[in-house]
Design a protein around this motif. Structure first.
Motif, mmCIF file in Angstrom:
data_model
loop_
_atom_site.group_PDB
_atom_site.id
_atom_site.type_symbol
_atom_site.label_atom_id
_atom_site.label_comp_id
_atom_site.label_asym_id
_atom_site.label_seq_id
_atom_site.Cartn_x
_atom_site.Cartn_y
_atom_site.Cartn_z
ATOM 1 N N ASP A 241 34.276 102.076 -37.655
ATOM 2 C CA ASP A 241 34.713 101.573 -38.956
ATOM 3 C C ASP A 241 35.236 102.708 -39.826
ATOM 4 O O ASP A 241 36.289 102.593 -40.475
ATOM 5 C CB ASP A 241 33.542 100.865 -39.643
ATOM 6 C CG ASP A 241 33.997 99.834 -40.656
ATOM 7 O OD1 ASP A 241 35.174 99.431 -40.625
ATOM 8 O OD2 ASP A 241 33.160 99.409 -41.479
ATOM 9 N N GLN A 242 34.504 103.827 -39.822
ATOM 10 C CA GLN A 242 34.891 104.997 -40.618
ATOM 11 C C GLN A 242 36.267 105.518 -40.200
ATOM 12 O O GLN A 242 37.033 106.012 -41.036
ATOM 13 C CB GLN A 242 33.841 106.095 -40.441
ATOM 14 C CG GLN A 242 34.117 107.393 -41.193
ATOM 15 C CD GLN A 242 33.051 108.453 -40.907
ATOM 16 O OE1 GLN A 242 31.916 108.138 -40.529
ATOM 17 N NE2 GLN A 242 33.421 109.712 -41.069
ATOM 18 N N ALA A 243 36.575 105.382 -38.911
ATOM 19 C CA ALA A 243 37.859 105.864 -38.402
ATOM 20 C C ALA A 243 38.992 104.859 -38.622
ATOM 21 O O ALA A 243 40.131 105.108 -38.222
ATOM 22 C CB ALA A 243 37.739 106.183 -36.920
ATOM 23 N N ARG A 282 38.366 105.577 -29.136
ATOM 24 C CA ARG A 282 37.682 106.848 -28.868
ATOM 25 C C ARG A 282 38.485 108.024 -29.418
ATOM 26 O O ARG A 282 37.915 108.938 -30.026
ATOM 27 C CB ARG A 282 37.470 107.036 -27.361
ATOM 28 C CG ARG A 282 36.478 106.082 -26.732
ATOM 29 C CD ARG A 282 36.257 106.384 -25.255
ATOM 30 N NE ARG A 282 35.535 107.644 -25.092
ATOM 31 C CZ ARG A 282 35.999 108.706 -24.457
ATOM 32 N NH1 ARG A 282 37.209 108.685 -23.925
ATOM 33 N NH2 ARG A 282 35.261 109.795 -24.356
ATOM 34 N N ALA A 283 39.799 107.996 -29.209
ATOM 35 C CA ALA A 283 40.645 109.098 -29.677
ATOM 36 C C ALA A 283 40.633 109.196 -31.199
ATOM 37 O O ALA A 283 40.551 110.304 -31.766
ATOM 38 C CB ALA A 283 42.078 108.904 -29.167
ATOM 39 N N ARG A 284 40.696 108.053 -31.869
ATOM 40 C CA ARG A 284 40.722 108.085 -33.332
ATOM 41 C C ARG A 284 39.380 108.519 -33.905
ATOM 42 O O ARG A 284 39.319 109.282 -34.870
ATOM 43 C CB ARG A 284 41.115 106.709 -33.877
ATOM 44 C CG ARG A 284 41.338 106.721 -35.387
ATOM 45 C CD ARG A 284 41.836 105.391 -35.928
ATOM 46 N NE ARG A 284 43.179 105.074 -35.469
ATOM 47 C CZ ARG A 284 43.859 104.006 -35.889
ATOM 48 N NH1 ARG A 284 43.302 103.152 -36.757
ATOM 49 N NH2 ARG A 284 45.071 103.777 -35.443
ATOM 50 N N VAL A 285 38.281 108.041 -33.305
ATOM 51 C CA VAL A 285 36.955 108.450 -33.769
ATOM 52 C C VAL A 285 36.754 109.944 -33.568
ATOM 53 O O VAL A 285 36.219 110.639 -34.430
ATOM 54 C CB VAL A 285 35.853 107.640 -33.048
ATOM 55 C CG1 VAL A 285 34.472 108.242 -33.318
ATOM 56 C CG2 VAL A 285 35.881 106.184 -33.493
ATOM 57 N N LEU A 286 37.202 110.456 -32.427
ATOM 58 C CA LEU A 286 37.074 111.895 -32.169
ATOM 59 C C LEU A 286 37.881 112.692 -33.184
ATOM 60 O O LEU A 286 37.393 113.715 -33.714
ATOM 61 C CB LEU A 286 37.552 112.210 -30.751
ATOM 62 C CG LEU A 286 37.461 113.673 -30.319
ATOM 63 C CD1 LEU A 286 36.019 114.157 -30.333
ATOM 64 C CD2 LEU A 286 38.077 113.859 -28.935
#
Length: 308
Positions: A241-243, A282-286
């Motif tokens: 959500d944060q991402a 996964r890429a955006r959260v990272l």
């Protein structure tokens, strides 16, 4: 894309009492309703049938085991070798004075119901876990304050050589969403311990779990449960959500608006869509948080065109 069956493997397969099919569609058996075909699909009649098959099948032939396929993406290219699907012969549930013995194909929710009907407490959390018991053991599934390792007495596992043995929680080294099964081992029967409890309290706990799931999870959608493990000290859904990934779409796959650690097949999605969406999350959260999410959903088979 279907997987073309190999004639030499057909001739090499041992005689069984269960059913064997070739180039068998698997997608409709998964909760996501996506995926390719099994080169060979074997539905054993019972544990003895499975043990004989594993003992006598050529060792070079890959064997993959699936249960309810609730937390699984089968890739569009299908699965080479043999897919073993446990069904009716592995669905018995026997309630004892201080626990339950159940086949690996028994649904987690059904086990919780059987225990509740005998006024046994300690297994209510299973009513909130989609899927079957074999898969729950294989990943030490958990929810609502408990997990398999807290209630497991033993699991009977058939090895690739056809032998069967019992393993305890310590033997399997159960940890967060992990179990160390013997290589090629198939869980076939499990004993879970419980204790007598107050019927009203048991019913209230299960009702609370049901209400919570329906209010916070897309339980009526084509989904596969929690997509990523919770990183230590964090909640995966909060990081997603944060991402800014809530509602994110790739093809006909979408991050759930209700619970953003769930992926949804909106209708017509492919396995590629779902896996690509997960990798994009996964890429955006990272990039946003520096935290690498780890898949909780198991992904198996041959990627189709465009897969990550």
């Amino acid at each position: 894309m279907a997987v073309e069956a190999r004639t030499d493997w057909r001739d090499a397969l041992p005689a069984v009492r269960g059913r064997i099919g070739f180039d068998a569609t698997l997608g409709r058996t998964t909760w996501f309703r996506v995926g390719g075909a099994a080169e060979v699909l074997f539905r054993p009649a019972d544990a003895e049938d499975l043990a004989t098959f594993l003992r006598d099948v050529p060792p070079e032939l890959p064997v993959t085991v699936i249960g309810a396929a609730s937390n699984l993406i089968i890739r569009d290219g299908g699965i080479p070798g043999v897919v073993v699907k446990l069904a009716r012969g592995f669905g018995d549930v026997v309630v004892e004075a201080d626990g339950v013995i159940a086949g690996a194909a028994s649904l987690d929710a059904a086990i919780a119901e059987h225990a509740a009907s005998a006024n046994l407490t300690g297994l209510e959390f299973l009513s909130g876990i989609p899927g079957s018991l074999g898969g729950a053991v294989a990943m030490n599934a958990g929810a609502y304050g408990s997990e398999i390792r807290a209630v497991l007495d033993w699991a009977e596992i058939i090895g690739r050589d056809g032998t069967i043995a019992r393993y305890t929680e310590a033997d399997l080294a159960l940890s967060y969403r992990h179990a160390s099964l013997p290589p090629g081992g198939v869980v076939v029967r499990v004993r879970l311990h419980a204790r007598l409890g107050d019927p009203a309290a048991i019913a209230a706990t299960m009702a609370k779990i049901k209400t919570s799931r329906e209010a916070t999870q897309p339980v009526r959608a084509r989904t596969g449960g929690s997509t990523f493990r919770n990183p230590e000290g964090h909640k995966a859904w909060q990081l997603i959500d944060q991402a800014g990934c809530r509602g994110m779409v790739v093809g006909n796959a979408q991050v759930s608006e209700m619970h953003c650690n769930f992926l949804i097949n909106r209708g017509g999605a492919t396995a590629d869509d779902l896996e690509s969406l997960g990798e994009a999350v996964r890429a955006r959260v990272l990039a946003e948080t520096g935290i690498a999410l780890i898949w909780e959903i198991k992904r198996i088979g041959i990627p189709g065109r465009g897969a990550p």
